[in-house]
Design a protein around this motif. Structure first.
Motif, short mmCIF file in Angstrom:
data_model
loop_
_atom_site.label_atom_id
_atom_site.label_comp_id
_atom_site.label_asym_id
_atom_site.label_seq_id
_atom_site.Cartn_x
_atom_site.Cartn_y
_atom_site.Cartn_z
N LEU A 55 0.83 -1.21 0.00
CA LEU A 55 0.00 0.00 0.00
C LEU A 55 0.86 1.26 0.00
O LEU A 55 0.55 2.23 -0.69
CB LEU A 55 -0.94 0.01 1.20
CG LEU A 55 -2.10 -0.98 1.16
CD1 LEU A 55 -2.89 -0.91 2.46
CD2 LEU A 55 -2.99 -0.74 -0.03
N ALA A 56 1.95 1.24 0.76
CA ALA A 56 2.85 2.39 0.79
C ALA A 56 3.48 2.62 -0.58
O ALA A 56 3.61 3.76 -1.04
CB ALA A 56 3.94 2.20 1.85
N ALA A 57 3.86 1.53 -1.26
CA ALA A 57 4.44 1.66 -2.60
C ALA A 57 3.40 2.20 -3.58
O ALA A 57 3.70 3.06 -4.40
CB ALA A 57 4.96 0.30 -3.07
N PHE A 58 2.18 1.73 -3.47
CA PHE A 58 1.11 2.22 -4.34
C PHE A 58 0.85 3.70 -4.09
O PHE A 58 0.67 4.48 -5.01
CB PHE A 58 -0.17 1.41 -4.10
CG PHE A 58 -1.31 1.80 -5.00
CD1 PHE A 58 -1.32 1.42 -6.33
CD2 PHE A 58 -2.36 2.56 -4.51
CE1 PHE A 58 -2.36 1.78 -7.16
CE2 PHE A 58 -3.41 2.93 -5.33
CZ PHE A 58 -3.41 2.53 -6.67
N ASP A 59 0.88 4.11 -2.83
CA ASP A 59 0.65 5.50 -2.46
C ASP A 59 1.73 6.43 -2.98
O ASP A 59 1.49 7.60 -3.23
CB ASP A 59 0.53 5.61 -0.94
CG ASP A 59 0.02 6.96 -0.48
OD1 ASP A 59 -0.70 7.63 -1.24
OD2 ASP A 59 0.34 7.35 0.65
N SER A 60 2.93 5.91 -3.18
CA SER A 60 4.06 6.77 -3.58
C SER A 60 4.24 6.87 -5.09
O SER A 60 5.16 7.53 -5.55
CB SER A 60 5.35 6.27 -2.94
OG SER A 60 5.72 5.02 -3.50
N THR A 61 3.38 6.22 -5.86
CA THR A 61 3.53 6.26 -7.32
C THR A 61 2.23 6.72 -7.96
O THR A 61 1.16 6.57 -7.39
CB THR A 61 3.88 4.86 -7.87
OG1 THR A 61 2.80 3.97 -7.56
CG2 THR A 61 5.17 4.35 -7.31
N ALA A 62 2.36 7.28 -9.14
CA ALA A 62 1.16 7.70 -9.87
C ALA A 62 1.51 7.91 -11.33
O ALA A 62 2.63 8.29 -11.67
CB ALA A 62 0.61 8.98 -9.29
#
Length: 94
Positions: free
Chosen positions: A81-88
Motif C-alpha cells: 500500500l505504501a508503494a502504491f501510495d508513492s507512485t502515480a
C-alpha cells in the motif's frame, strides 16, 4: 515484494489513453487500463492492480476475499500500500 492488489475504478480519466482513477484501500491513483481494453472497464468495476496497470478484471467477491487474505500478510500488505501510495501516472507523463 510486488503484489497485485484489488482496486475499484472510480473514474475513467482519459478513455483515449486508457487511464482510470482507482481506489485501493482509500488511496486513489491514476492507472493504465490498456491491458483490459477489450473488457470495457467502467467506474465501479474491480481490477487487480500491479505496477500501475490493471492486470485483470475481478468481481467484488473475489476482491473482498483477496483484500482479506492480503491484510493477514501484515507488513507485506502495508508495504505494498505504501508503494502504491508513492507512485502515480499523470496525464503529463504520457
Amino acid at each position: 515484494m510486488c503484489l497485485g492488489i484489488p482496486g475499484q475504478i472510480v473514474e475513467i480519466v482519459d478513455p483515449g489513453a486508457y487511464l482510470a482513477k482507482v481506489d485501493v484501500n482509500g488511496i486513489r491513483r491514476t492507472i493504465s487500463v490498456r491491458l483490459l481494453a477489450e473488457q470495457d472497464v467502467a467506474a465501479g468495476d474491480w481490477v487487480l492492480v500491479h505496477v500501475g496497470f490493471a492486470m485483470a478484471k475481478i468481481d467484488e467477491g473475489e476482491a473482498a476475499l483477496t483484500i482479506e487474505a492480503m491484510r493477514k500478510m501484515g507488513q507485506a500488505y502495508d508495504d505494498e500500500l505504501a508503494a502504491f501510495d508513492s507512485t502515480a501516472i499523470t496525464l503529463e507523463s504520457r
